[in-house]
Each structure stands twice: as C-alpha cells, then as structure tokens.
Design an enzyme around this catalytic site. Sequence first.
Site, PDB file in Angstrom:
ATOM      1  N   LYS A  77      50.993   5.048  48.624  1.00 23.01           N
ATOM      2  CA  LYS A  77      52.101   5.441  47.761  1.00 23.01           C
ATOM      3  C   LYS A  77      51.723   6.698  46.988  1.00 23.01           C
ATOM      4  O   LYS A  77      50.826   6.675  46.152  1.00 23.01           O
ATOM      5  CB  LYS A  77      52.443   4.343  46.752  1.00 23.01           C
ATOM      6  CG  LYS A  77      53.757   4.633  45.999  1.00 23.01           C
ATOM      7  CD  LYS A  77      53.920   3.799  44.751  1.00 23.01           C
ATOM      8  CE  LYS A  77      53.316   4.458  43.531  1.00 23.01           C
ATOM      9  NZ  LYS A  77      53.993   5.718  43.133  1.00 23.01           N
TER      10      LYS A  77
ATOM     11  N   GLU B  71      39.510   4.842  40.116  1.00 23.50           N
ATOM     12  CA  GLU B  71      39.015   6.058  39.460  1.00 23.50           C
ATOM     13  C   GLU B  71      40.042   6.402  38.402  1.00 23.50           C
ATOM     14  O   GLU B  71      41.136   6.849  38.712  1.00 23.50           O
ATOM     15  CB  GLU B  71      38.841   7.185  40.480  1.00 23.50           C
ATOM     16  CG  GLU B  71      38.013   8.344  39.947  1.00 23.50           C
ATOM     17  CD  GLU B  71      38.868   9.462  39.407  1.00 23.50           C
ATOM     18  OE1 GLU B  71      39.041   9.514  38.157  1.00 23.50           O
ATOM     19  OE2 GLU B  71      39.372  10.268  40.195  1.00 23.50           O
TER      20      GLU B  71
ATOM     21  N   CYS C 217      40.993  14.674  35.912  1.00 22.89           N
ATOM     22  CA  CYS C 217      40.393  13.493  35.303  1.00 22.89           C
ATOM     23  C   CYS C 217      39.020  13.786  34.713  1.00 22.89           C
ATOM     24  O   CYS C 217      38.656  13.227  33.674  1.00 22.89           O
ATOM     25  CB  CYS C 217      40.315  12.360  36.317  1.00 22.89           C
ATOM     26  SG  CYS C 217      39.389  12.798  37.811  1.00 22.89           S
TER      27      CYS C 217
ATOM     28  N   GLU D 284      42.621  10.708  26.546  1.00 25.18           N
ATOM     29  CA  GLU D 284      42.752  11.653  27.640  1.00 25.18           C
ATOM     30  C   GLU D 284      44.107  12.365  27.525  1.00 25.18           C
ATOM     31  O   GLU D 284      45.157  11.744  27.640  1.00 25.18           O
ATOM     32  CB  GLU D 284      42.652  10.948  28.990  1.00 25.18           C
ATOM     33  CG  GLU D 284      42.689  11.906  30.162  1.00 25.18           C
ATOM     34  CD  GLU D 284      42.559  11.211  31.507  1.00 25.18           C
ATOM     35  OE1 GLU D 284      41.823  11.720  32.375  1.00 25.18           O
ATOM     36  OE2 GLU D 284      43.184  10.156  31.687  1.00 25.18           O
TER      37      GLU D 284
END
Length: 501
Positions: A195, A271, A306, A405
């Site tokens: 996906k 991750e 990331c 983040e």
Amino acid sequence: MTTSVSDTSLSEWQARVGQLEFERDAFIDGGFVPSNSGRRFASSNPATGEVLVEVARCDGEDVDAAVAAARRAFQQGDWSQASPARRRDVLLKIADMLQAEADAFALTETLDVGKPIRDSLTVDVPAAERCLRWYAEAIDKVYGEVAPTATGTLATVRRVPVGVVAAVVPWNFPLVMAMTKLAPALAAGNSVVIKPAEQSPLSLLRFARLAQRAGLPKGVLNVVPGFGEEAGQALGLHPDVQALSFTGSTAVGKAFLRYAGDSNMKKVSLECGGKSANIVLDDCPDIDAAARASAAAIFFNQGEICNAGSRLIVQSGIRERFLEALLEAARDFAPGNPLDPDTRMGALISPEHCRTVSGYVDRARHQGARVLIGGEPLTGLTAETFYPPTVLDEVSNRMEIASEEIFGPVLCVLTVETAEEAVQLANDSRYGLAAAVWTRDLSTAFRMEQALEAGTVWINAIRAGDMSVPFGGMKESGLGRDKSLHAFDNVTHLKSTWVAL
C-alpha cells in the site's frame, strides 16, 4: 531513457508533464482494476495544488482480493518455487526497465511529491534501481547451514519465504522505500501486497505495470492504493498476511504491532520516527565540510526525512564559526519550482503539513527559541506548501521543537560544553534512529559511538549509507532492519530439519 538534469531545461520538463500518463486503478492479480466500492481519491501535485489523477480508493474488500491473489500465486509456486537464479533474472530485467524509464519515474515522483526533479532523477530512481539489483544478485548467494549435532544425526537450517508479505510505505521517498520492502521480499520468493501512502500512489502503480511487462507472474505483486485507516488497517489485521513491513510514524507503527497481536501474530518490521542528533565537537576536522553536510542532512528533500539531522548539538568552542558556515550553506536551499533543474528544495507534501511545520516553529519562538534564518511560510508561490530552511537557536531539549519529529526543514541548535553532555542530550529522546559525531579524535569518536542509543552512528559524516549496511532504529524508532542481508530476516522463516541417520 535517462537524461541529464543539467541538459534538460525547466520548459522541457514542463512540456513532458503533458505527455505523462498515470495509472489510476489498483493492481490486483496481474491487472489494473477499480476499487470494489468504485470510490476514488485525488492525487495532487503539492507544488501547484493541481489534481493529477483520481486513484482507486481501496478498502478491506480490495485488500481481501489482493491477499487472496498473492496467496494463490504463492501456493501455485511459479515464483515461490522458482530457482533463485530465475528470480534473479526477472528482478534484474525489472531493474533494467526501470533504468530505461528513469525520466518518467522521476517526473512522476516530482509531480506527486513535490521534490526537486534533480533529486528524483539523480537520487531516488537510481537508488531504487540499485536496491533491486542488489537483492537480485544476493538471493542466489545466500546459503543455509548445517548445525553441529552429534554423530548419527544431520540438522540443516535454511531460509524459507513466509508466504504473503504486506508492505506499507511513506510519501517522502515513495519509490525508494517501496523497493527496500519489495526487493528482499520478492527475491526470497514471497508474494507481496503493498500500500503506497495516499499522498503518493503514482510511482508505485507505474512500477506495477513495469513489473508485469518484465514477466513477474500474476498475483506475485499487488498494489492497493488507499487510506491507512482502511487499506492499511486491513493489511495489518489480515490473517493470511504472514509478515508486514512499515515505514512511517511511530504512532502508526504501534498500531501495526497491535494489529499483529489482534490477528495472527504476523512478523512486523518497523522503521519509524527519528530526531537524530548531529554532534559537532570543538576538534571537528573540517568545519566548512561539516556545515555543508549538516545543512544537507536537514534541508535535503525539504527535511522530510526520517533520519534527518534535526538536532544540531555543537560544542561551545566552535559554535559561532560553525553556525556562520551552516547559515551560509542553508541559503543554497532556497525553495523553488520542483521542475527547475536548479531547485534544491521543493514543496512540502501538503498545505496541512506546511501549517504543521509552521506551528512547531511558532510555538518554539514563543517558548524562547531564536530564529536565525527562515521561520515563516513563503508566499507568492503557486501553492501554500513552500517553507524555507529554518534554523532555531537557544533551544532547550525540553522544548517540543527538540523532542518531536517535525518532518520539515527545521534545525534546532543546542550548545554544550563537553562530549559527555552532548551524548546525554542526544540520548534524551524517545527516538533512536541515527546520530552523527564530528571529531578528529578516534578514541572520542568510538567512546561516543558506544554510548549513543541509535541504530546508526556516523563519524565525520551524516546520512551516508549503502545497500550493504542495515538501516533501522532503537527505542521508538522501530524494530527490524531494511537494506543488507539482514532485511531477509523480515520476510523469511528459519526452518530446521533434523535427520536421524
């Protein structure tokens, strides 16, 4: 055909946009099909707000069909029981075709995500191709084991494919992240249902067409575009999915762990988020080089990375000189038209995300952080998705801007007196994806590397890597590893056979 970025002008790239055709349906059991419900969603160009195409919006029923097709393909064995050499040849053919169509893939990626065409063409597509080639060449070189048992017995250990692998990939590097999931899973003999992020489905749908033309048996690869709470959740809960690999936010990663527990205890590799510390000590061997690398580590790809070096922890003795060099390097990342070959920073993924990034900066300013550069959304461009390189000084590790983040071009500066204080600050985070240390002292470098709680530690470098080196995090940055031979751990089982002689 692959062209050089420098040889193609803005007007030429713009002209190619009109020649590009997009796939709009899901790819299930070897063909493109609309969603069972008939619903669609818009895939838009973040740099302009223009709708590129209406894409099939898959839900649980479409996921059921895709998983059933993948399971049939696995059981039939055309791929799962093919020799490793046969799988290698098909994957290499796909890589060759990807290389031949690099321009179309790069343009698709830039239009769908807003990143500069120079990066799509010279970074993203080549990295995806390298990933395919690496795993294609690796799979027929992975040997099993003979266990050291007593005389009169023989025990072997071999890797076997798990069956159906699900992958859910993010929007910041749609093609590259997809390949890090697909390549090892396919090389090992699995069937895959993947996906793409709802913000960026187009390059993966294009890839499905390419894989079909290259001879990948039907049902082995299925692409189900849709929303996380519909298609993504359905994959996480599906009892016939034996392994799931996800890259994205920590919150969603935790949800996939719950889905696995609530369903069939499928293998899950994650991750997730990061707030990577970039530590620059007084004895940094080359301040200018470190400053340029540090700027690229947070401003490349609009900061939507990331493992971006989003926390600069600099020792006080070189602080002023380093910041001066850093701000100079940051000015090279002025946002502009992603189709302009000279642009180094494109658009953020959406107006909503741009407002989120801006909100973080506004709150930090009110909490006492000082803006050295940037700090306000750009106006006058086509869409409300452009945010400049931003550096915030006088940041405390307790501030939201230093702990959350942001996933944008925002750098926090924290000043320390000692290397020990730098390590303490770096580890004072719920994330543990990566960290960097700049020092000319080898003993200091390795003492800090041993103390840093991160899946990757760079020494006198940042955001460097290779397909041969595993990538993943500690703490709330996830579990499992992408890249390298260790990625096979995510998509295979170890099977032991005991023979009494």
